[in-house]
Design an enzyme around this catalytic site. Structure first.
Site, PDB file in Angstrom:
ATOM      1  N   HIS A 151      -9.075  73.041  31.306  1.00 38.17           N
ATOM      2  CA  HIS A 151      -8.673  72.760  30.107  1.00 38.17           C
ATOM      3  C   HIS A 151      -8.652  74.109  29.353  1.00 38.17           C
ATOM      4  O   HIS A 151      -7.923  74.190  28.146  1.00 38.17           O
ATOM      5  CB  HIS A 151      -9.306  71.962  29.415  1.00 38.17           C
ATOM      6  CG  HIS A 151     -10.674  72.213  28.994  1.00 38.17           C
ATOM      7  ND1 HIS A 151     -11.909  72.060  29.495  1.00 38.17           N
ATOM      8  CD2 HIS A 151     -11.069  73.045  27.776  1.00 38.17           C
ATOM      9  CE1 HIS A 151     -13.012  72.486  28.810  1.00 38.17           C
ATOM     10  NE2 HIS A 151     -12.698  73.113  27.753  1.00 38.17           N
ATOM     11  N   ASP A 181     -11.485  69.203  36.328  1.00 40.49           N
ATOM     12  CA  ASP A 181     -11.335  70.286  35.143  1.00 40.49           C
ATOM     13  C   ASP A 181     -12.013  71.670  35.676  1.00 40.49           C
ATOM     14  O   ASP A 181     -12.792  72.259  34.712  1.00 40.49           O
ATOM     15  CB  ASP A 181     -12.303  69.710  33.788  1.00 40.49           C
ATOM     16  CG  ASP A 181     -12.131  70.540  32.506  1.00 40.49           C
ATOM     17  OD1 ASP A 181     -10.864  71.175  32.723  1.00 40.49           O
ATOM     18  OD2 ASP A 181     -12.492  70.607  31.804  1.00 40.49           O
ATOM     19  N   ASN A 252     -17.477  78.115  24.976  1.00 39.26           N
ATOM     20  CA  ASN A 252     -18.563  78.348  26.125  1.00 39.26           C
ATOM     21  C   ASN A 252     -17.689  77.496  27.320  1.00 39.26           C
ATOM     22  O   ASN A 252     -18.186  77.747  28.441  1.00 39.26           O
ATOM     23  CB  ASN A 252     -19.907  77.676  25.897  1.00 39.26           C
ATOM     24  CG  ASN A 252     -20.786  78.484  25.357  1.00 39.26           C
ATOM     25  OD1 ASN A 252     -21.299  78.369  24.371  1.00 39.26           O
ATOM     26  ND2 ASN A 252     -21.329  79.568  25.999  1.00 39.26           N
ATOM     27  N   SER A 253     -16.632  76.861  27.142  1.00 42.83           N
ATOM     28  CA  SER A 253     -16.152  76.031  28.252  1.00 42.83           C
ATOM     29  C   SER A 253     -15.578  77.001  29.180  1.00 42.83           C
ATOM     30  O   SER A 253     -14.882  77.985  29.200  1.00 42.83           O
ATOM     31  CB  SER A 253     -14.626  75.684  27.718  1.00 42.83           C
ATOM     32  OG  SER A 253     -14.936  74.393  26.898  1.00 42.83           O
ATOM     33  N   GLY A 309      -8.021  53.339  49.175  1.00 42.43           N
ATOM     34  CA  GLY A 309      -6.938  52.107  48.703  1.00 42.43           C
ATOM     35  C   GLY A 309      -7.769  50.857  48.370  1.00 42.43           C
ATOM     36  O   GLY A 309      -7.213  49.758  48.900  1.00 42.43           O
TER      37      GLY A 309
END
Length: 511
Positions: A151, A181, A252-253, A309
């Site tokens: 992100h 992410d 901080n991400s 599945g």
């Protein structure tokens, strides 16, 4: 005199130390004296002895060693603009600085793209809105591979990595993985300082040191402990997050969280906050997940995952009781895909997956993560609970594609026709045969406060199976219920269809 001395001593040392001074006798146990009488404790024979913690004087040496590998990431990106009327003119001046404070120098960037001095003619279409954002990352190889969050760099038109000494390098996005992410960047360089991941998983209570770029303030260090493991915070199908209490804020991400050996234990990725600031609850992607994803991104630029599945759900206590399981564990198959690997291997709705190979499955999320960690076309052995006993099946996994993963049905299933004949009142419900020809018993009404109501059954639901037996009439339903009672069970496993989605419910038989 002795009484007076003891009274004064009690106030000074406390009762534990006083027991030693007064010479208490006739009590089983042992006294533990650690350093001084003030630390004396009475210990029962079975009491746990906790080793004294080795508290460090600080983390300066650790930080000094790892900080050169921690970088700030500056992202330039575009987003669709919108017209805003101001003083009779239209301006395209909406800007987004999600990771920078109002007074940060980077906000001067807006002068280049709009605002009072960058307006445009009223009759022109809005230009794309450009913005800058800041995040964190860390170098994992001497030749310049950098790990950060997806992100942070998603939709970026330009990514700049800024090292500790202020050197700026334009980075190439090697690959991203939205589901975990994570993203990998590449910068040019040789013999760059880098850090490594932990080999042995850290434990709850271990020290953690977070280094990053909060609010654009690079090189910020915060310290805490691992507060929890295996957190499911939503928004991630494969989340298995560490919870840490080291202060993590916007910016901080993508930054690392280190253990006391300077090894990366996780990638800081999210915070829980009612006000946007740190409240002591942050989440990091654990190193075990990061290593697996990062290696795939470096090798191929993308991530492939195994695909079983099936639609699955957690095994509740009621469901466990309904199938004769001693504990509520595993993941129950609510519906196998018609053309999926599970159906081809013979897996049926109502099967409960207890193990994948030799790995125990705790719940539905655990099964999703475990299957995703296997390579497509690999074969796994599933231990299933079926018809009151364990059985094993081998399944060759498929490939989880975005088309498969994002497959949803937007159209609501037509409301089932409510017919009048043969109303059966049982277990707090009024049931009638489903009139659309697909089978099952339609729930016509549910009594307030009944076991059925408490378990979430509602008008319009269709009961397809009881104890893995299809039901299409009152006789079928009653026979299946009697079969459950004949097994000595107090809870019936019921398959319910609601608007096309099937789910299992454990329904107690006591009304």
């Amino acid at each position: 005199m002795r009484s007076t001395v003891l009274s004064r001593t009690r106030r000074w040392l406390g009762a534990s130390a006083l027991a030693i001074i007064a010479g208490v006798s006739g009590v089983t146990g042992a006294y533990v004296l650690t350093g001084s009488a003030a630390n004396a404790q009475y210990q029962n024979a079975a009491q746990i002895v906790v080793p004294q913690a080795n508290v460090q004087q600080g983390f300066a040496d650790l930080v000094e060693a790892v900080q050169p590998a921690v970088v700030s990431i500056l992202v330039e990106a575009e987003a669709p603009g919108r017209q805003v009327e101001r003083r009779g003119r239209d301006f395209n001046f909406e800007f987004n600085f999600p990771d920078l404070p109002e007074n940060h120098p980077f906000r001067d960037f807006f002068d280049q793209f709009g605002g009072p001095r960058g307006g445009q003619a009223p009759d022109r279409a809005p230009r794309p809105r450009q913005f800058m954002a800041a995040g964190s990352g860390f170098i994992i190889s001497a030749d310049g591979y950098v790990v950060t969050n997806n992100h942070v760099v998603s939709d970026a038109t330009k990514v700049t990595v800024i090292t500790e000494d202020g050197t700026e390098k334009v980075a190439t996005v090697v690959g991203t993985d939205e589901r975990t992410d994570l993203a990998v960047l590449k910068i040019e360089g040789e013999d760059l300082p880098f850090v490594t991941f932990e080999d042995t998983a850290s434990r709850v209570g271990d020290w953690v040191v977070a280094v990053g770029n909060p609010f654009g303030l690079g090189g910020t260090v915060t310290v805490g402990v691992i507060s929890g493991k295996g957190r499911d915070i939503g928004g991630s199908s494969y989340g298995d997050f560490l919870q840490i209490d080291a202060a993590v804020n916007t910016g901080n991400s993508g930054g690392p969280a280190f253990n006391v050996n300077g090894e990366v234990v996780g990638v800081n990725t999210a915070i829980y906050s009612p006000n946007g600031g740190n409240v002591g609850i942050a989440f990091a992607i654990p190193a075990s997940t990061v290593k697996q994803i990062v290696n795939q991104l470096i090798d191929t630029g993308s991530v492939t995952r195994g695909y079983l599945g099936v639609a699955i759900q957690d095994v509740t206590k009621d469901i466990a009781e309904g199938v004769g399981l001693s504990t509520a564990t595993g993941a129950i198959i609510s519906k196998p895909s018609a053309d999926g690997p599970a159906a081809a291997a013979g897996i049926k709705a109502g099967d409960i997956v207890l193990m994948v190979d030799d790995e125990k499955i705790d719940d539905a999320l655990d099964l999703s993560r475990t299957i995703a960690s296997h390579a497509p076309d690999s074969t796994v052995e599933l231990t299933l609970w079926r018809d009151g006993a364990e059985t094993k099946l081998s399944v060759k996994l498929g490939t989880l594609t975005e088309e498969v993963a994002n497959a949803t049905t937007d159209e609501e299933a037509p409301a089932p026709e409510v017919i009048e004949p043969e109303v059966t009142k049982t277990l707090g419900m009024a049931l009638v045969p489903n009139g659309d020809g697909s089978g099952g018993m339609l729930v016509q009404s549910v009594e307030d406060g009944s076991q059925a109501a408490e378990r979430g059954l509602a008008t319009g639901d269709i009961i397809l199976q009881v104890d893995n037996q299809s039901v299409a009439s009152a006789a079928d339903f009653d026979k299946a219920i009697e079969g459950v009672k004949g097994k000595g069970l107090n809870t019936a496993l019921i398959m319910v269809d609601r608007n096309g989605a099937t789910r299992f419910i454990g329904l107690p038989l006591a009304e």
